[in-house]
Design a protein around this motif. Structure first.
Motif, PDB file in Angstrom:
ATOM      1  N   PRO A 135      43.389  32.623  26.934  1.00 21.32           N
ATOM      2  CA  PRO A 135      41.987  33.050  27.033  1.00 21.32           C
ATOM      3  C   PRO A 135      41.892  34.226  28.010  1.00 21.32           C
ATOM      4  O   PRO A 135      42.407  34.150  29.128  1.00 21.32           O
ATOM      5  N   ARG A 136      41.245  35.299  27.591  1.00 20.95           N
ATOM      6  CA  ARG A 136      41.241  36.489  28.459  1.00 20.95           C
ATOM      7  C   ARG A 136      39.870  37.151  28.541  1.00 20.95           C
ATOM      8  O   ARG A 136      39.555  37.830  29.494  1.00 20.95           O
ATOM      9  N   SER A 157      26.921  34.057  38.425  1.00 24.74           N
ATOM     10  CA  SER A 157      27.913  32.993  38.580  1.00 24.74           C
ATOM     11  C   SER A 157      29.016  33.122  37.516  1.00 24.74           C
ATOM     12  O   SER A 157      30.204  32.940  37.802  1.00 24.74           O
ATOM     13  N   LEU A 158      28.641  33.505  36.298  1.00 26.95           N
ATOM     14  CA  LEU A 158      29.659  33.682  35.248  1.00 26.95           C
ATOM     15  C   LEU A 158      30.562  34.880  35.581  1.00 26.95           C
ATOM     16  O   LEU A 158      31.791  34.823  35.413  1.00 26.95           O
ATOM     17  N   SER A 159      29.956  35.932  36.088  1.00 30.88           N
ATOM     18  CA  SER A 159      30.721  37.132  36.427  1.00 30.88           C
ATOM     19  C   SER A 159      31.710  36.834  37.572  1.00 30.88           C
ATOM     20  O   SER A 159      32.878  37.231  37.532  1.00 30.88           O
ATOM     21  N   LYS A 166      40.395  36.073  36.490  1.00 30.45           N
ATOM     22  CA  LYS A 166      40.970  37.262  35.826  1.00 30.45           C
ATOM     23  C   LYS A 166      40.609  37.320  34.334  1.00 30.45           C
ATOM     24  O   LYS A 166      41.453  37.602  33.471  1.00 30.45           O
ATOM     25  N   LEU A 167      39.354  37.013  34.063  1.00 25.52           N
ATOM     26  CA  LEU A 167      38.855  37.103  32.692  1.00 25.52           C
ATOM     27  C   LEU A 167      37.912  38.294  32.599  1.00 25.52           C
ATOM     28  O   LEU A 167      37.192  38.599  33.556  1.00 25.52           O
ATOM     29  N   ASP A 197      32.284  43.775  32.273  1.00 24.83           N
ATOM     30  CA  ASP A 197      33.323  44.794  32.105  1.00 24.83           C
ATOM     31  C   ASP A 197      32.932  45.767  30.992  1.00 24.83           C
ATOM     32  O   ASP A 197      33.374  46.913  30.974  1.00 24.83           O
ATOM     33  N   ALA A 198      32.147  45.269  30.078  1.00 24.17           N
ATOM     34  CA  ALA A 198      31.622  46.106  28.991  1.00 24.17           C
ATOM     35  C   ALA A 198      30.458  45.365  28.349  1.00 24.17           C
ATOM     36  O   ALA A 198      30.400  44.131  28.390  1.00 24.17           O
TER      37      ALA A 198
END
Ligand SMILES: Cc1ncc(COP(=O)(O)O)c(C=O)c1O
Length: 341
Positions: A135-136, A157-159, A166-167, A197-198
């Motif tokens: 999972p990445r 919190s998710l970020s 490292k996801l 990240d995007a």
């Protein structure tokens, strides 16, 4: 028959059509290097605040194309994406991401959102073993597939969780305008830039004829992205078609005004249905609402209105999906509400 089926039943906002028409005979550079696409990217960057001159903006045609191009570019061959079991990439994109070779791992949801504990469960089931995919990338949609909207606290919190594990965090913003303009929303475009990240800003479902603006904030994901777009057949020779539309949407507040309009009318229906005593599948402040109605009423409504019957609740009731758009008229909504008076 009037349709509340989706927010892409109409063409484009008149200002967008006019912009396309006014620029029609201009000769421009191809493949998104035209002055309108560059101007649109600059206008979007202005809205992102901070050091947003450092982000990359790419214009693509549609949501599935953006998701599959971005996710397949961001992942190495053995890496997988994680989304909810309602996630568009899992349910409604014909396996497009999987067809690029990346498994989509899922987390059950009832409110449409993904939380760190759900992602942790997927990590626990994939404990660093090369016999399994890794999972990445965590993929969320805001607003979600059932109209709910992330709070700033939830996104933070998710970020944070993704950073620790490292996801990558990628946000599908097919209806980002609706999420940002929803009553009670406390997330800004600048927050989304800071926390993901995007992500992409959806135009197709918010007044554009078509088009999505993908924003890449993580430097490590930027390199050679245009090669990936081209290889997926998504680099449009007439890239200006999307650039011109986003230039118009972000020249002033049009993008937000259209989303606010759609939200307002969905919420008008929601409050009338609440007043009539009906409950909802989820708490949605956005332009998609999911009331739970008796099947007999659904059949009666279907004579004059079209909408999607979303899910069976029990033997006598189902949830339906009602979606309003930038073009929905208040008088039509008031007619619809009369059905419940
Ligand atoms: C959240 C979300 N992502 C992606 C898409 C896919 O968009 P498209 O149909 O343009 O490929 C949709 C379409 O409904 C959507 O709701």
């Amino acid at each position: 028959m009037y349709s509340f089926k989706n927010d892409y039943a109409e063409g484009a906002h008149p200002r967008i059509l006019k912009a396309l028409s006014d620029t029609n005979l201009e000769q421009s550079e191809g493949y998104g290097c035209d002055e309108h696409s560059l101007a649109a990217a600059a206008l979007i960057k202005e809205r992102l605040g901070g050091d947003s001159d450092k982000v990359d903006v790419h214009f693509l045609c549609g949501g599935t194309q953006t998701n599959l191009t971005a996710i397949s570019a961001f992942l190495r061959s053995h890496e997988a994406a994680v989304g909810t079991n309602m996630s568009h990439i899992f349910v409604h994109e014909t396996g497009a991401v999987e067809a690029t070779g990346h498994k989509v791992l899922t987390v059950p949801t009832t409110d449409g959102k993904l939380y760190p504990d759900g992602v942790q469960a997927v990590l626990d089931a994939h404990p660093g073993d090369e016999h399994m995919v890794k999972p990445r990338l965590v993929k969320i949609s805001n607003s979600t597939e059932i109209g709910s909207v992330y709070t700033l606290k939830e996104l933070e919190s998710l970020s944070r969780f993704c950073g620790e594990k490292k996801l990558l965090l990628y946000a599908d913003g097919a209806r980002l305008g609706s999420a940002l303009c929803a009553e009670g929303n406390d997330v800004t475009l600048a927050d989304i830039r800071r926390l993901t990240d995007a992500f992409y800003i959806g135009g197709t479902k918010n007044g554009a004829l078509l088009g999505e603006a993908l924003v890449i904030t993580n430097d490590a994901l930027k390199e050679d992205f245009r090669y990936h777009i081209k290889q997926k057949g998504a680099l449009m020779a007439k890239g200006r078609v999307v650039g011109i539309q986003f230039e118009e949407l972000f020249r002033d507040d049009l993008f937000f005004d259209l989303a606010r309009h759609a939200n307002g009318l969905a919420q008008l229906i929601a409050s009338a249905l609440k007043k009539a005593g009906y409950s909802f599948l989820t708490d949605s402040p956005s332009n998609q609402i999911f009331p739970i109605l008796p099947n007999s009423i659904i059949s009666k409504l279907q004579k004059n209105w079209s909408f999607i019957v979303w899910s069976k609740i029990d033997e006598s009731r189902s949830s339906i999906r009602l979606v309003t758009s930038w073009a929905t008229k208040e008088e039509v909504v008031r007619e619809f509400i009369k059905e419940f008076e």
